[in-house]
Scaffold this active site. Structure first.
Site, PDB file in Angstrom:
ATOM      1  N   GLY A 140       1.959  -6.193   4.374  1.00 20.06           N
ATOM      2  CA  GLY A 140       3.474  -6.146   4.931  1.00 20.06           C
ATOM      3  C   GLY A 140       3.831  -6.713   6.225  1.00 20.06           C
ATOM      4  CB  SER A 141       6.512  -6.050   8.618  1.00 24.39           C
ATOM      5  OG  SER A 141       7.463  -5.860   7.624  1.00 24.39           O
ATOM      6  CB  THR A 142       0.975  -5.301  10.016  1.00 26.50           C
ATOM      7  OG1 THR A 142       0.457  -5.575   8.772  1.00 26.50           O
ATOM      8  CG2 THR A 142       1.215  -4.067   9.994  1.00 26.50           C
ATOM      9  CG  MET A 143       0.160 -10.119   7.135  1.00 27.56           C
ATOM     10  SD  MET A 143      -1.472 -10.548   7.985  1.00 27.56           S
ATOM     11  CE  MET A 143      -1.999  -9.026   8.788  1.00 27.56           C
ATOM     12  CB  SER A 172      10.594  -5.328  10.636  1.00 30.12           C
ATOM     13  OG  SER A 172       9.424  -5.367   9.925  1.00 30.12           O
TER      14      SER A 172
END
EC number: 3.4.16.4
Length: 582
Positions: A291-294, A348
């Site tokens: 997810g958004s950790t990328m 995000s």
């Protein structure tokens, strides 16, 4: 008158006598040879019928944490074995034997009767020396004892997934015990003994070969941090009713794994009610869409091209973006509909990240993620570790480019995620991950420019500290940086995603001024209300990071000026009733 045949054929008679004489001479020569010259043959034949070699068990090497705290030790135990042939003559004592072994007399009787023709069977293994001696003191013919070793794990469930365990024969079966089995396993010795034809021990002759203990192993794990991470992850799993979770703590400079915990866990000292699902080291085995950790990785690719700068702005209104049959949506609404690159990370924004990705192309993002270790072998050599998947398309379409930029369409592990953020925190220099204590700082490889890495560090600090940021990840007295993520879980056995099924993630590092620790927190399927990474995983990051920085004696980099501190103390002391015990 009959004539004697020998007189008729004297040469035959002489031939027979000569042959008999030759046979007697050959036998006599062989007897002399065996007794005088080649006596080793008879000695060997005699020994084969009386001399035996008994194995001397060697204990495995000690496993410790980086500070010398024991994580796995070998303790002596007694194994009882029996000679069923010999035991047949002591049937009257079988009931007493069963009682001493705490076994069902009927079951023991059936087993000894079925194995009546054998000369060896295990009666009980892994008894304490006191328990074993109590049985041997009964002096039942055919019952013997062996000294063996059993593994004991002082930290129990806290280090279970890292250390693993051994089987009943003291061979590594999971975790470090399996990965370093050859290093830890000792070399058994041999003792020469004399036994009679019934297999009974007559004399202990000598030790032919001494047992060689296994080598000690010092891990990179810090048991203090391991306990801290275990406690906070367990509390979060309970609070949010989650299915499972993982937490990985890395030393940014050396690549050492300082803590690795998973929930659910198990007690390696008591595996009677062990569930297979609890044995999985999810931090290394479970793969998921991050997810958004990328997004920080994708943003690094954008900055590296030189086409984008942190202050560049992207229009994200109206919060949706249509690509063919797919619609990309933002969870957070943006006032004015325009964000700079830091704002895209703070909010995000999937729409903003997708538009940046369209400009730089999917290949740039793929290259960046690959260099940062996503979907790549970590080199740890841990049993069962999975690599994940980082897709590379011959032609990058918009949908594939967009989903990759905000963390979908690929799979990674918690360890890979922590390693990627550790590389960003280490000014773009990637050092190999290790599970053992390192005395020297490895050189590593510069996988992205120092300038880009430092820029991303500053942006991620704003993600935590800016208004509207992930404030639950803050650490008092320190500047920290990181990014939350919330990823929908794929449906097993069918296409698409599950309804109301998420993974909550947070990855980051601290302190921002001179990063020392990188961390990834993954919580699987929280069900008690909240499921966003900033609500579920970020508080775990904040609590563990706060404790870890203090335990490692890292100097605070976010203390208020002395004047403000004095003023605050003075204000508190002037309040009515302050310090009044009545």
């Amino acid at each position: 008158m009959m004539k004697i045949e020998g007189t008729l054929y004297p040469w035959r008679f002489r031939l027979v006598l000569a042959l008999l004489a030759l046979m007697v001479a050959a036998i006599a020569i062989r007897i002399v040879d065996l007794h005088v010259f080649d006596h080793d043959f008879l000695q060997g034949q005699g020994d084969a019928r009386s001399v035996r070699h008994i194995s001397i068990h060697a204990h495995r090497g000690l496993i410790t944490d980086r500070n010398g705290e024991p994580l796995a030790v070998s303790t002596p135990v007694t194994t009882l074995w029996g000679n069923p042939k010999e035991l047949q003559g002591a049937r009257a004592q079988w009931a007493a034997l069963a009682k001493a072994l705490n076994q069902d007399p009927k079951v023991l009787t059936e087993r000894l009767e079925q194995q009546a023709g054998r000369e060896f069977t295990y009666l009980a293994r892994g008894l304490t020396p006191e328990e074993g001696q109590a049985v041997l003191d009964l002096k039942i013919p055919g019952v013997y004892g062996l000294e063996e070793f059993r593994r004991f794990y002082p930290a129990g469930e806290v280090t279970a997934h890292v250390i693993g365990f051994t089987d009943i024969d003291d061979r590594g079966r999971e975790g470090v015990e399996l990965a370093f089995d050859e290093w830890l396993a000792g070399v058994p010795g041999r003792r020469q003994v004399l036994k009679d034809r019934r297999g009974r021990l007559i004399k202990d002759v000598q030790v032919v070969q001494n047992a060689k203990a296994g080598k000690a192993l010092a891990l990179s794990i810090d048991l203090r941090l391991q306990y801290l991470a275990h406690r906070e992850l367990r509390n979060a799993i309970t609070e949010f009713g989650a299915k499972a979770g993982s937490l990985v703590l890395l030393d940014v400079k050396t690549g050492e794994i300082l803590a690795m915990v998973n929930q659910p866990t198990y007690n390696p000292n008591n595996k009677r009610n062990l569930e297979p699902a609890a044995m999985r080291n999810r931090a290394l085995i479970d793969v998921f869409e991050p997810g958004s950790t990328m997004k920080p990785l994708s943003m690094s690719a954008a900055l590296e091209t030189g086409r984008w700068k942190p202050e560049d702005r992207v229009e994200v209104a109206p919060g949706t973006l249509r690509i063919g049959r797919y619609t990309i949506r933002d969870v957070s609404r943006t006032e004015g509909g325009v964000l700079d690159l830091t704002g895209i990370l703070i909010k995000s924004s999937n729409v903003g990240m997708s538009k940046v990705a369209f400009d730089i192309g999917g290949e740039s993002i793929y290259s960046m993620m690959q260099r940062l270790g996503i979907g790549q072998d970590t080199g740890l050599g841990f049993p069962g570790e999975r690599v994940g998947n980082l897709p590379n398309h011959r032609e990058w379409h918009k949908a594939e480019t967009a989903t990759l930029s905000y963390g979908y369409g690929l799979s990674t592990t918690a360890v890979q995620l922590a390693h990627a953020y550790a590389t960003l925190a280490n000014d773009g220099r990637s050092v190999p991950l290790v599970m053992t204590r390192q005395d020297n700082v490895p050189e590593g490889a510069q996988v992205i420019s120092e300038k880009v890495a430092k820029t991303i560090q500053g942006m991620l600090q704003q993600v935590v500290e800016a208004p509207g940021g992930v404030f639950r990840a803050k650490v008092p007295g320190y500047h920290v940086a990181g990014k939350s993520g919330t990823a929908r879980k794929t449906s097993v056995g069918s296409k698409g995603y599950k309804e109301k099924s998420y993974r909550s993630l947070f990855a980051g590092f601290g302190p921002s001024s001179n990063p020392r620790i990188a961390m990834a927190v993954v919580i699987d399927e929280p069900t008690n209300g909240a499921y966003y990474g900033g609500l579920v995983s970020a508080p775990v990051f904040g609590k563990v990071m706060a404790g870890a920085l203090r335990l490692m004696n890292v100097a605070p980099d976010n203390l208020p000026p002395p004047e403000e501190t004095k003023a605050a103390v003075a204000g508190e002391s002037s309040k009515p009733g302050k310090g009044d015990r009545t």
